[in-house]
Design an enzyme around this catalytic site. Structure first.
Site, PDB file in Angstrom:
ATOM      1  CB  ALA A  66      -0.824  -0.045   1.254  1.00 28.99           C
ATOM      2  N   GLY A 111       0.532  -4.838   0.644  1.00 28.91           N
ATOM      3  CA  GLY A 111      -0.436  -4.898  -0.329  1.00 28.91           C
ATOM      4  C   GLY A 111      -0.321  -6.124  -0.976  1.00 28.91           C
ATOM      5  CD  GLU A 114      -2.734  -7.170   2.987  1.00 27.73           C
ATOM      6  OE1 GLU A 114      -2.270  -6.055   2.472  1.00 27.73           O
ATOM      7  OE2 GLU A 114      -3.214  -7.545   4.252  1.00 27.73           O
ATOM      8  CD  GLU A 134       1.266  -5.329   5.574  1.00 32.09           C
ATOM      9  OE1 GLU A 134       2.626  -6.753   6.485  1.00 32.09           O
ATOM     10  OE2 GLU A 134       0.836  -5.483   4.798  1.00 32.09           O
TER      11      GLU A 134
END
Ligand code: COA
Length: 260
Positions: A66, A111, A114, A134
């Site tokens: 992200a 992300g 993911e 993260e």
């Protein structure tokens, strides 16, 4: 003119979506998330699309996570909304009625992993690295990482990846069941193309039935899952493609599936 953030190409039933922010290692900002959401909704609707390949532009990254710069400024409520936005887009991919292949051409971190895990199949270059880093940002996965990793590879590996944040090689990811296949980087496009072509030639309604069975089965008890599979199996007998597939076998020829 600025380049689009998502490059979209369709050939022979295969739609390729290429996230195009190579200068930021294809990090997922709101604009990219929304573009992916719209592109997958369109792929689901378009009868010319039989299979989707998702990848990242440039030589280094599938998606490096992200967008950290964007997240840095978010309030708690905005953080939750950002998580929901990404998570809903990835759920759309997971529930797409057509197979989606993640072609992992480099870093798939946070992300990015993911996103790859929301796809149905993952094929990775031997140079790729995957992980959930993260924790190094004082964060936890927010687009389903803790949940999908747990379901893909179990508690020990999930906790190892998420608690340490350390990336792992594509080879180790395959050993853990996170990716399906690892191929030499130079062969990634060709090998993914072969896999996509195989799926594009398969019976679309059978692919859809199978995806539904696995999605539903992953979320209910065995008894209900078996019932659901039997119902889907029965439904296949209403399709032209099932008649064609079985007849082609008996006539010793190749079937031609039409999605009817
Ligand atoms: N969000 C926003 N920008 C990112 C990013 C992310 N997740 N990952 C990389 N970038 C940007 C960098 O800030 C840099 O931008 P700049 O040139 O404007 O400074 C550019 O992409 C290239 O990254 P860089 O770090 O210089 O490349 P590298 O080869 O040295 O390192 C990584 C590659 C993947 C190891 C490193 O970029 C990294 O750790 N990224 C963050 C991974 C992460 O924590 N993801 C989870 C986010 S929740």
């Amino acid at each position: 003119m600025t380049e689009p953030l998502l490059l979209i190409d369709t050939a022979a039933g295969i739609r390729t979506l290429r996230i195009n922010r190579p200068d930021k290692l294809n990090a997922l900002n709101v604009e990219v998330i929304d573009a992916l959401d719209a592109a997958f909704a369109d792929a689901a609707r378009d009868p010319d699309v039989r299979v989707v390949v998702l990848t990242g532009a440039g030589p280094k990254a599938f998606v490096a996570g992200a967008d950290i710069a964007e997240m840095n400024a978010l309030s708690p409520v905005q953080g939750r909304d950002f998580s929901l936005r990404g998570s809903r887009m990835m759920r759309r991919i997971e529930k797409l009625p057509k197979p989606v292949i993640a072609m992992i051409n480099g870093y798939a971190l946070g992300g990015g992993l993911e996103l790859a895990m929301s796809c149905h199949l993952r094929i990775a270059a031997d140079t790729a690295k995957v992980g959930q880093p993260e924790i190094n940002l004082g964060l936890i996965p927010g687009f389903g990482g803790s949940q999908r990793l747990l379901r893909l590879c179990g508690r020990a590996a999930t906790l190892e990846l998420c608690l340490t944040g350390a990336p792992i090689t594509a080879e180790r990811a395959q050993q853990l069941g996170i990716v399906n296949r690892v191929v030499p980087a130079a062969e990634l496009e060709a090998e993914t193309g072969k896999l996509a072509a195989q799926l594009a030639a398969a019976a679309p309604l059978a692919l859809r039935g199978l995806l539904d069975c696995v999605n539903i089965g992953g979320e209910c008890g065995l008894e209900e899952g078996l019932e659901y599979e039997s119902a889907q199996f029965g439904l296949m007998f209403a399709t032209h493609d099932m008649r064609e597939g079985t007849a082609a076998f008996l006539e010793k020829r190749k079937p031609t599936f039409t999605g009817t």
